[in-house]
Design a protein around this motif. Structure first.
Motif, mmCIF file in Angstrom:
data_model
loop_
_atom_site.group_PDB
_atom_site.id
_atom_site.type_symbol
_atom_site.label_atom_id
_atom_site.label_comp_id
_atom_site.label_asym_id
_atom_site.label_seq_id
_atom_site.Cartn_x
_atom_site.Cartn_y
_atom_site.Cartn_z
ATOM 1 N N VAL A 96 0.874 -1.195 -0.042
ATOM 2 C CA VAL A 96 0.042 0.055 0.074
ATOM 3 C C VAL A 96 0.891 1.198 -0.173
ATOM 4 C CG1 VAL A 96 -1.835 1.371 1.326
ATOM 5 C CG2 VAL A 96 -2.037 -1.308 0.965
ATOM 6 N N ALA A 97 1.976 1.187 0.824
ATOM 7 C CA ALA A 97 2.786 2.511 0.946
ATOM 8 C C ALA A 97 3.292 2.939 -0.476
ATOM 9 C CB ALA A 97 3.973 2.121 1.953
ATOM 10 N N ARG B 237 0.845 4.351 -2.634
ATOM 11 C CA ARG B 237 0.487 5.767 -2.438
ATOM 12 C C ARG B 237 1.672 6.590 -2.959
ATOM 13 N NH1 ARG B 237 -0.932 4.138 2.915
ATOM 14 N NH2 ARG B 237 1.322 4.422 3.715
ATOM 15 N N ASP B 238 2.915 6.083 -2.858
ATOM 16 C CA ASP B 238 3.885 6.869 -3.774
ATOM 17 C C ASP B 238 3.383 6.972 -5.194
ATOM 18 O OD1 ASP B 238 5.338 7.153 -1.374
ATOM 19 O OD2 ASP B 238 6.535 5.485 -1.489
ATOM 20 N N GLY C 298 0.989 6.770 -6.504
ATOM 21 C CA GLY C 298 -0.384 7.745 -6.612
ATOM 22 C C GLY C 298 0.163 9.187 -6.829
ATOM 23 N N GLY D 130 -3.311 1.875 -2.307
ATOM 24 C CA GLY D 130 -2.654 2.799 -2.133
ATOM 25 C C GLY D 130 -2.754 4.058 -3.107
ATOM 26 N N GLN E 102 -5.780 5.854 -2.165
ATOM 27 C CA GLN E 102 -5.857 6.852 -0.961
ATOM 28 C C GLN E 102 -5.163 8.166 -1.384
ATOM 29 O OE1 GLN E 102 -3.361 4.745 2.165
ATOM 30 N NE2 GLN E 102 -5.003 3.229 2.529
ATOM 31 N N ALA E 103 -4.039 8.227 -2.366
ATOM 32 C CA ALA E 103 -3.503 9.183 -2.748
ATOM 33 C C ALA E 103 -4.326 9.970 -3.710
ATOM 34 C CB ALA E 103 -2.287 8.920 -3.543
#
Length: 342
Positions: free
Chosen positions: A225-226, A229-230, A232, A255, A258-259
């Motif tokens: 997920v992290a 996010r990056d 995204g 992820g 979320q972004a």
């Protein structure tokens, strides 16, 4: 710490031979009832537990299968492990689950541990794409089966999913929804799964006469997920922004979601999103996620069944097989809304 109670301690306390204690444990019908009850009483009082690993080493047969996965934080591998455990339990075996964390070094350490303990066999999703770890492991003469990866030679079994078709399913769906600019978010491209899912997406583009250049590729450091996010955040910096994203797994997709939410970008109104694996969280996301489903439980169960067959009483009749399962597209809200003019 106190000394571990051994079989000799039980024999001495019960006033019988070590062979009698062994018979009580392994062949109780051979021991007179009074003697059997006396020995069992001593076993319970002393808290004796037989050293199963030593017994198995002497017999040359372990009852433990090892499962080595890339990432136990990924629910996909939890489902794989559940399938393997079910098949093993039905065969009277146990499963030891270990996590390589996508590290070839940790994979090598675990394979060494499996060899030391002489496990019955290994189910493995390789982290080392060179194959050197498993090639070295072969000298221990412990069978292994590839899971979620095709075995590179005829000398072994594998259970995988047609990831090229899975990528194509995602691509055809996005194209049918009117999208002509797609971002592919992958994990490390050394992983064959990431390569194949990209190839499938490009094949869907080619079917519609779309240039490969209309696909933007963002390679994430990991399949989590992290990293999503990056990815995204990097996606938000692309201009003009692509209208759709296909991720190599659902954790990456969550992820990215979320972004996009944090930046106020509507999914699917402004950007459609497709994941891969169809983990339980995909349907439960803030915007239920369209995903390419892999039959994870079936994959784990089938792989374990192949390993059990190869290491069982009928192993002389075993023939190595490559089993390729088919993926399925599950459409949800993250790609459902039609785009204006589409």
């Amino acid at each position: 710490m106190g000394r571990m109670v051994g079989i000799k301690d039980v024999a001495r306390q019960a006033g019988v031979s070590v062979g009698t204690v062994s018979n009580v444990i392994n062949r109780p019908e051979m021991v007179a009832e009074a003697t059997r009850d006396r020995v069992q009483g001593v076993i319970e009082r002393l808290g004796y537990v037989r050293q199963e690993s030593a017994r198995q080493l002497r017999a040359g047969r372990s009852r433990i299968i090892a499962l080595l996965v890339l990432d136990m934080a990924n629910p996909f591998f939890v489902d794989v492990a559940s399938g393997a455990e079910r098949a093993a339990r039905e065969a009277g075996l146990g499963v030891m689950v270990c996590n390589s964390a996508q590290s070839p070094e940790e994979e090598a350490d675990y394979l060494g541990l499996f060899a030391e303990h002489r496990v019955r066999g290994v189910l493995v999703t390789p982290a080392d794409v060179t194959g050197a770890n498993l090639e070295s492991f072969r000298r221990h003469d412990i069978p292994f089966v590839f899971v979620d990866r095709e075995v590179p030679s005829a000398d072994g079994c594998s259970v995988s999913v047609d990831d090229i078709e899975g990528g194509a399913l995602a691509g055809r769906h996005l194209i049918a929804q009117g999208h002509r600019s797609v971002v592919y978010v992958s994990g490390p491209m050394l992983l064959p799964q990431c390569q194949d899912r990209r190839a499938g997406l490009l094949s869907a583009f080619a079917e519609e006469g779309l240039a490969a250049e209309t696909m933007v590729h963002i390679e994430a450091e990991r399949l989590d997920v992290a990293s999503g996010r990056d990815a995204g955040a990097r996606l938000l910096g692309i201009s003009p922004r692509p209208t759709a994203v296909f991720c190599a797994n659902d954790l990456l997709a969550l992820g990215v979601l979320q972004a996009l939410f944090a930046a106020g970008v509507s999914v699917p109104g402004e950007v459609a999103l497709v994941g891969y694996d169809d983990i339980e969280f995909a349907a439960a996301a803030a915007v239920p996620l369209t995903s390419v489903r892999q039959p994870a439980f079936r994959m784990g169960r089938t792989a374990a069944e192949l390993l059990i067959e190869e290491t069982g009483e009928e192993r002389e009749d075993h023939r190595h097989r490559r089993i390729v399962l088919q993926p399925e597209l599950v459409v949800r809200d993250s790609t459902f809304a039609p785009r204006p003019g589409a």
